[in-house]
Each structure stands twice: as C-alpha cells, then as structure tokens.
Motif scaffolding. Structure first.
Motif, PDB file in Angstrom:
ATOM      1  N   LEU A 252      31.582 -43.520  18.767  1.00 31.35           N
ATOM      2  CA  LEU A 252      31.921 -43.627  17.347  1.00 31.35           C
ATOM      3  C   LEU A 252      30.856 -42.983  16.464  1.00 31.35           C
ATOM      4  O   LEU A 252      31.167 -42.417  15.409  1.00 31.35           O
ATOM      5  CB  LEU A 252      32.093 -45.102  16.965  1.00 31.35           C
ATOM      6  N   ARG A 253      29.606 -43.054  16.896  1.00 33.06           N
ATOM      7  CA  ARG A 253      28.517 -42.462  16.102  1.00 33.06           C
ATOM      8  C   ARG A 253      28.462 -40.950  16.215  1.00 33.06           C
ATOM      9  O   ARG A 253      27.859 -40.285  15.360  1.00 33.06           O
ATOM     10  CB  ARG A 253      27.172 -43.055  16.538  1.00 33.06           C
ATOM     11  N   ALA A 254      29.080 -40.398  17.258  1.00 29.81           N
ATOM     12  CA  ALA A 254      29.063 -38.943  17.444  1.00 29.81           C
ATOM     13  C   ALA A 254      30.094 -38.312  16.510  1.00 29.81           C
ATOM     14  O   ALA A 254      31.158 -37.845  16.934  1.00 29.81           O
ATOM     15  CB  ALA A 254      29.346 -38.596  18.904  1.00 29.81           C
ATOM     16  N   GLU A 255      29.790 -38.320  15.232  1.00 29.99           N
ATOM     17  CA  GLU A 255      30.727 -37.858  14.211  1.00 29.99           C
ATOM     18  C   GLU A 255      31.154 -36.415  14.465  1.00 29.99           C
ATOM     19  O   GLU A 255      30.343 -35.566  14.799  1.00 29.99           O
ATOM     20  CB  GLU A 255      30.092 -37.978  12.826  1.00 29.99           C
ATOM     21  N   GLY A 256      32.444 -36.182  14.300  1.00 29.48           N
ATOM     22  CA  GLY A 256      32.974 -34.845  14.515  1.00 29.48           C
ATOM     23  C   GLY A 256      33.365 -34.575  15.953  1.00 29.48           C
ATOM     24  O   GLY A 256      33.974 -33.540  16.242  1.00 29.48           O
ATOM     25  N   SER A 257      33.022 -35.490  16.857  1.00 33.60           N
ATOM     26  CA  SER A 257      33.397 -35.298  18.258  1.00 33.60           C
ATOM     27  C   SER A 257      34.872 -35.641  18.453  1.00 33.60           C
ATOM     28  O   SER A 257      35.487 -36.312  17.615  1.00 33.60           O
ATOM     29  CB  SER A 257      32.538 -36.170  19.175  1.00 33.60           C
ATOM     30  N   VAL A 258      35.417 -35.193  19.566  1.00 31.23           N
ATOM     31  CA  VAL A 258      36.832 -35.451  19.855  1.00 31.23           C
ATOM     32  C   VAL A 258      37.089 -36.948  19.954  1.00 31.23           C
ATOM     33  O   VAL A 258      38.037 -37.476  19.364  1.00 31.23           O
ATOM     34  CB  VAL A 258      37.251 -34.746  21.163  1.00 31.23           C
ATOM     35  N   ALA A 259      36.230 -37.659  20.684  1.00 28.53           N
ATOM     36  CA  ALA A 259      36.439 -39.098  20.874  1.00 28.53           C
ATOM     37  C   ALA A 259      36.335 -39.853  19.559  1.00 28.53           C
ATOM     38  O   ALA A 259      37.133 -40.761  19.286  1.00 28.53           O
ATOM     39  CB  ALA A 259      35.429 -39.648  21.877  1.00 28.53           C
ATOM     40  N   ALA A 260      35.356 -39.500  18.725  1.00 35.31           N
ATOM     41  CA  ALA A 260      35.197 -40.186  17.439  1.00 35.31           C
ATOM     42  C   ALA A 260      36.444 -40.005  16.582  1.00 35.31           C
ATOM     43  O   ALA A 260      36.902 -40.945  15.912  1.00 35.31           O
ATOM     44  CB  ALA A 260      33.962 -39.662  16.712  1.00 35.31           C
ATOM     45  N   SER A 261      37.014 -38.806  16.606  1.00 42.44           N
ATOM     46  CA  SER A 261      38.227 -38.541  15.827  1.00 42.44           C
ATOM     47  C   SER A 261      39.402 -39.362  16.343  1.00 42.44           C
ATOM     48  O   SER A 261      40.166 -39.941  15.560  1.00 42.44           O
ATOM     49  CB  SER A 261      38.570 -37.049  15.882  1.00 42.44           C
ATOM     50  N   ILE A 262      39.530 -39.432  17.667  1.00 40.89           N
ATOM     51  CA  ILE A 262      40.628 -40.188  18.273  1.00 40.89           C
ATOM     52  C   ILE A 262      40.513 -41.667  17.915  1.00 40.89           C
ATOM     53  O   ILE A 262      41.499 -42.316  17.540  1.00 40.89           O
ATOM     54  CB  ILE A 262      40.618 -40.002  19.803  1.00 40.89           C
ATOM     55  N   LEU A 263      39.306 -42.206  18.023  1.00 42.59           N
ATOM     56  CA  LEU A 263      39.092 -43.620  17.728  1.00 42.59           C
ATOM     57  C   LEU A 263      39.285 -43.911  16.240  1.00 42.59           C
ATOM     58  O   LEU A 263      39.859 -44.936  15.866  1.00 42.59           O
ATOM     59  CB  LEU A 263      37.695 -44.035  18.186  1.00 42.59           C
ATOM     60  N   SER A 264      38.817 -42.997  15.403  1.00 45.83           N
ATOM     61  CA  SER A 264      38.975 -43.169  13.960  1.00 45.83           C
ATOM     62  C   SER A 264      40.447 -43.164  13.567  1.00 45.83           C
ATOM     63  O   SER A 264      40.880 -43.949  12.714  1.00 45.83           O
ATOM     64  CB  SER A 264      38.225 -42.057  13.222  1.00 45.83           C
ATOM     65  N   GLU A 265      41.221 -42.289  14.199  1.00 45.60           N
ATOM     66  CA  GLU A 265      42.661 -42.225  13.918  1.00 45.60           C
ATOM     67  C   GLU A 265      43.345 -43.550  14.210  1.00 45.60           C
ATOM     68  O   GLU A 265      44.369 -43.876  13.604  1.00 45.60           O
ATOM     69  CB  GLU A 265      43.311 -41.130  14.771  1.00 45.60           C
ATOM     70  N   ARG A 266      42.770 -44.308  15.135  1.00 45.77           N
ATOM     71  CA  ARG A 266      43.367 -45.587  15.535  1.00 45.77           C
ATOM     72  C   ARG A 266      42.718 -46.779  14.842  1.00 45.77           C
ATOM     73  O   ARG A 266      42.914 -47.919  15.244  1.00 45.77           O
ATOM     74  CB  ARG A 266      43.307 -45.717  17.059  1.00 45.77           C
ATOM     75  N   GLY A 267      41.934 -46.490  13.818  1.00 45.80           N
ATOM     76  CA  GLY A 267      41.420 -47.552  12.969  1.00 45.80           C
ATOM     77  C   GLY A 267      40.059 -48.106  13.318  1.00 45.80           C
ATOM     78  O   GLY A 267      39.581 -49.032  12.660  1.00 45.80           O
ATOM     79  N   LEU A 268      39.390 -47.561  14.339  1.00 50.07           N
ATOM     80  CA  LEU A 268      38.078 -48.077  14.715  1.00 50.07           C
ATOM     81  C   LEU A 268      37.002 -47.478  13.814  1.00 50.07           C
ATOM     82  O   LEU A 268      36.955 -46.257  13.621  1.00 50.07           O
ATOM     83  CB  LEU A 268      37.755 -47.756  16.177  1.00 50.07           C
ATOM     84  N   ARG A 269      36.169 -48.353  13.272  1.00 48.14           N
ATOM     85  CA  ARG A 269      35.048 -47.941  12.441  1.00 48.14           C
ATOM     86  C   ARG A 269      33.770 -48.510  13.042  1.00 48.14           C
ATOM     87  O   ARG A 269      33.755 -49.639  13.547  1.00 48.14           O
ATOM     88  CB  ARG A 269      35.216 -48.446  11.004  1.00 48.14           C
ATOM     89  N   LEU A 270      32.709 -47.735  12.958  1.00 48.98           N
ATOM     90  CA  LEU A 270      31.461 -48.098  13.628  1.00 48.98           C
ATOM     91  C   LEU A 270      30.980 -49.495  13.248  1.00 48.98           C
ATOM     92  O   LEU A 270      30.708 -50.325  14.127  1.00 48.98           O
ATOM     93  CB  LEU A 270      30.380 -47.060  13.308  1.00 48.98           C
ATOM     94  N   ASP A 271      30.877 -49.778  11.965  1.00 51.31           N
ATOM     95  CA  ASP A 271      30.349 -51.077  11.532  1.00 51.31           C
ATOM     96  C   ASP A 271      31.247 -52.223  11.980  1.00 51.31           C
ATOM     97  O   ASP A 271      30.755 -53.292  12.384  1.00 51.31           O
ATOM     98  CB  ASP A 271      30.183 -51.106  10.010  1.00 51.31           C
ATOM     99  N   ASP A 272      32.564 -52.013  11.905  1.00 48.63           N
ATOM    100  CA  ASP A 272      33.500 -53.063  12.325  1.00 48.63           C
ATOM    101  C   ASP A 272      33.355 -53.356  13.814  1.00 48.63           C
ATOM    102  O   ASP A 272      33.321 -54.522  14.232  1.00 48.63           O
ATOM    103  CB  ASP A 272      34.945 -52.644  12.031  1.00 48.63           C
ATOM    104  N   VAL A 273      33.274 -52.296  14.610  1.00 50.70           N
ATOM    105  CA  VAL A 273      33.173 -52.473  16.062  1.00 50.70           C
ATOM    106  C   VAL A 273      31.846 -53.130  16.425  1.00 50.70           C
ATOM    107  O   VAL A 273      31.784 -54.006  17.294  1.00 50.70           O
ATOM    108  CB  VAL A 273      33.335 -51.124  16.792  1.00 50.70           C
ATOM    109  N   ARG A 274      30.793 -52.755  15.735  1.00 55.48           N
ATOM    110  CA  ARG A 274      29.486 -53.368  15.995  1.00 55.48           C
ATOM    111  C   ARG A 274      29.537 -54.873  15.715  1.00 55.48           C
ATOM    112  O   ARG A 274      29.010 -55.686  16.491  1.00 55.48           O
ATOM    113  CB  ARG A 274      28.419 -52.690  15.143  1.00 55.48           C
ATOM    114  N   THR A 275      30.190 -55.255  14.624  1.00 56.98           N
ATOM    115  CA  THR A 275      30.322 -56.675  14.280  1.00 56.98           C
ATOM    116  C   THR A 275      31.151 -57.419  15.324  1.00 56.98           C
ATOM    117  O   THR A 275      30.816 -58.546  15.724  1.00 56.98           O
ATOM    118  CB  THR A 275      30.982 -56.826  12.890  1.00 56.98           C
ATOM    119  N   ILE A 276      32.225 -56.790  15.781  1.00 53.75           N
ATOM    120  CA  ILE A 276      33.076 -57.411  16.806  1.00 53.75           C
ATOM    121  C   ILE A 276      32.285 -57.623  18.094  1.00 53.75           C
ATOM    122  O   ILE A 276      32.402 -58.669  18.752  1.00 53.75           O
ATOM    123  CB  ILE A 276      34.322 -56.540  17.066  1.00 53.75           C
TER     124      ILE A 276
END
Length: 204
Positions: A116-140
């Motif tokens: 998620l922190r690797a902004e601009g990467s393929v995985a970060a884009s895929i996860l972001s599209e599905r609603g995952l945000r770094l701060d939210d996931v860290r809290t979870i």
C-alpha cells in the motif's frame, strides 16, 4: 534480508516467484507479491481477516489477477528472477512498518502495508481500487493483533496433496540436476518452502 520474515511471509514470496513463472514476466512485481499474499491468505490468516473487512475474497481476487496478468511465456522455476524496483520499495516499506509497530518480525500484514505504501505500483492501485487505504489497514492490523488469535484452520486434503506432490516433483528435478549445478540451490529452497508449509499445516 529475510531473517525476520515469518513462514507465511516467506511463503508469500515463494508464491510470488511461482506466479512469475506461470505468468511470464522478467521481474517479480508488486502484483506478483499481492498474488502471493492472496494465495497464502487462509481463512483465519491476518490478511484474510483484513480483506474480509472490505468484503474481499482472497481466492476471487487472486483468480482475477492471474487472469488479468496472464499471457506471457512461462519461465522455468529454476531461472533466477529479480525483484522489480517497486517491489524492492514495498519490501523496504514492510520492514519500516514492522519497526514502527515495534514488531521484531516481518509478517504478511507488514507486506500488505508495504504494498500500500508503494504508491504508483500495480498492487497499490489494485488495492486502492478496492477501498484499502494505508491508515485504515494499519489501524485494522493493530486491532486484530490485540484480539485473541482465532482457532487454526484445519488444512484441506487438497492442500496437503499439493505440497507432497510438489516436493516429489522437485526432488526428481534435483536428482537429475548435474553435480554443482546452479539449479540445485533454487530447487532446494523450493523444497524447503513446501516442507515448511507442511510443517505449519501438520504441527502449527
């Protein structure tokens, strides 16, 4: 570099390398690490529990990604494949996340944060599209780690058979490899990875 990695985190990278061999690319990208995470995300694993908060099925997402990135020429698993630049960043971020949470290990939850922190990467884009945000996931993650661990999920017969068959196949390849061959080390590493997975299934 991987001394702090848990068995699950190491399996994730093994599965990422396997994804490269099946999908046919020149380097291990963040998308392959994500596929590895999803493949290792058993029902009670922390990554599966995180994704459940976002109504995401690891199996369905992994299959979608494998179809999306399919089409390349398969690569023999004995061929050494480097990490891509974004993946190196993600692995470094994963270590940073483990340190910031005061964890002496690097687990799959840290790998997810690293992606998620690797902004601009393929995985970060895929996860972001599905609603995952770094701060939210860290809290979870902090919340889940504070809860009592769930009862371990019994491995399926198919999973056990898969690991046993892969070990047998790799041992046959190792037996055919010339003495002192560069193929021996990767084959041995993969055998050890499957053995580690079996140990976790059978012993915990």
């Amino acid at each position: 570099m991987f001394d702090r990695y848990t068995e699950s985190a190491r399996r994730t990278l093994f599965f990422a390398r396997y994804a490269v061999s099946q999908l046919g690319t020149a380097s291990i990208g963040t998308e392959h690490v994500l596929i590895g995470l999803l493949r290792d995300a058993r029902k009670q694993s922390i990554v599966a529990r995180i994704l459940a908060r976002f109504q995401i099925s690891p199996v369905d997402l992994r299959r979608d990604l494998e179809m999306r990135f399919a089409g390349g020429k398969k690569i023999d698993t004995s061929v050494e494949v480097p990490f891509g630049a974004d993946t190196k960043d993600a692995l470094r971020f994963a270590a940073d996340e483990a340190d910031s949470l005061h964890h002496d290990y690097i687990g799959t939850e840290h790998l997810l944060l690293g992606l998620l922190r690797a902004e601009g990467s393929v995985a970060a884009s895929i996860l972001s599209e599905r609603g995952l945000r770094l701060d939210d996931v860290r809290t979870i993650i902090v919340t889940l780690l504070a809860e009592p661990p769930p009862e371990p999920e019994a491995p399926s017969r198919a999973e056990l058979i898969h690991h046993i068959e892969e070990i047998a196949r790799l041992v046959r390849q190792l037996a055919r490899a010339p003495a002192g061959s560069a193929q021996a080390d990767p084959l041995t590493d993969r055998i050890e990875s499957h053995l580690a997975a079996l140990r976790q299934h059978l012993i915990g």
